[in-house]
Design a protein around this motif. Structure first.
Motif: not given
Length: 172
Positions: A45-51, A53-54, A57
């Motif tokens: 799920l954390a892969r979909d966060l913006d840099e 923050w990925d 996380t």
């Protein structure tokens, strides 16, 4: 892993040496699988966060997962591995703990009675609780002893042997 070195004298022989039953490891191993699975799912799920923050996380998930694995999986396995229940020809020895070690020795000639208990689940798994009543006021209970009936018999036999060895009327 053998019993701790130096606790058995040269004059005594080890009759039984047991760790607690492996059923104690069921919950820690199941917990480890849940932690690893949950951590993997959160990492996906954390892969979909913006840099950036990925990456933050992922580091947080990894740190929390590592702490959970150490606390909930590795520590109970280490406690299980360092817990020993030993019956010798002269005494019953119990040692447990990783960092804080505790132990008790009960001389065979101080044991008044020994009994065991096991539930249906314990009978299926081949373990049970061993209750030793000695000269102290409170009985000592050891849970999750594998082959508890065999250990019970071994202690009873050693108590009987020590009684006859101490009885001067048996020399005739």
């Amino acid at each position: 892993m053998g019993y701790p070195k130096g606790i058995v004298s040269e004059s005594e022989k080890v009759v039984e040496h047991k760790h607690p039953h492996v059923k104690m490891l069921f919950v820690p191993i199941l917990t480890g699988l849940v932690v690893l699975g949950g951590g993997g799912w959160l990492a996906v799920l954390a892969r979909d966060l913006d840099e950036p923050w990925d990456m933050v996380t992922l580091i947080a998930i990894g740190a929390v997962g590592l702490i959970a694995l150490i606390w909930l999986v590795i520590a109970p396995i280490a406690r299980w591995r360092t817990t020993h229940f030993i019956v010798t020809t002269e005494r019953v020895i119990s040692r447990e703990g990783v960092f804080k070690r505790t132990g008790i020795d009960i001389p065979m000639n101080r044991i008044n009675s020994v009994r065991f208990e096991h539930s249906l689940a314990d009978r299926i798994l081949g373990c049970g609780s061993l209750i030793i009543e000695s000269a102290s006021e409170q009985a000592l209970e050891y849970d999750d002893i594998p082959s508890v009936e065999q250990v019970h018999s071994a202690i009873y036999f050693q108590v009987s042997e020590n009684e006859y060895a101490d009885d001067p009327t048996e020399d005739a």
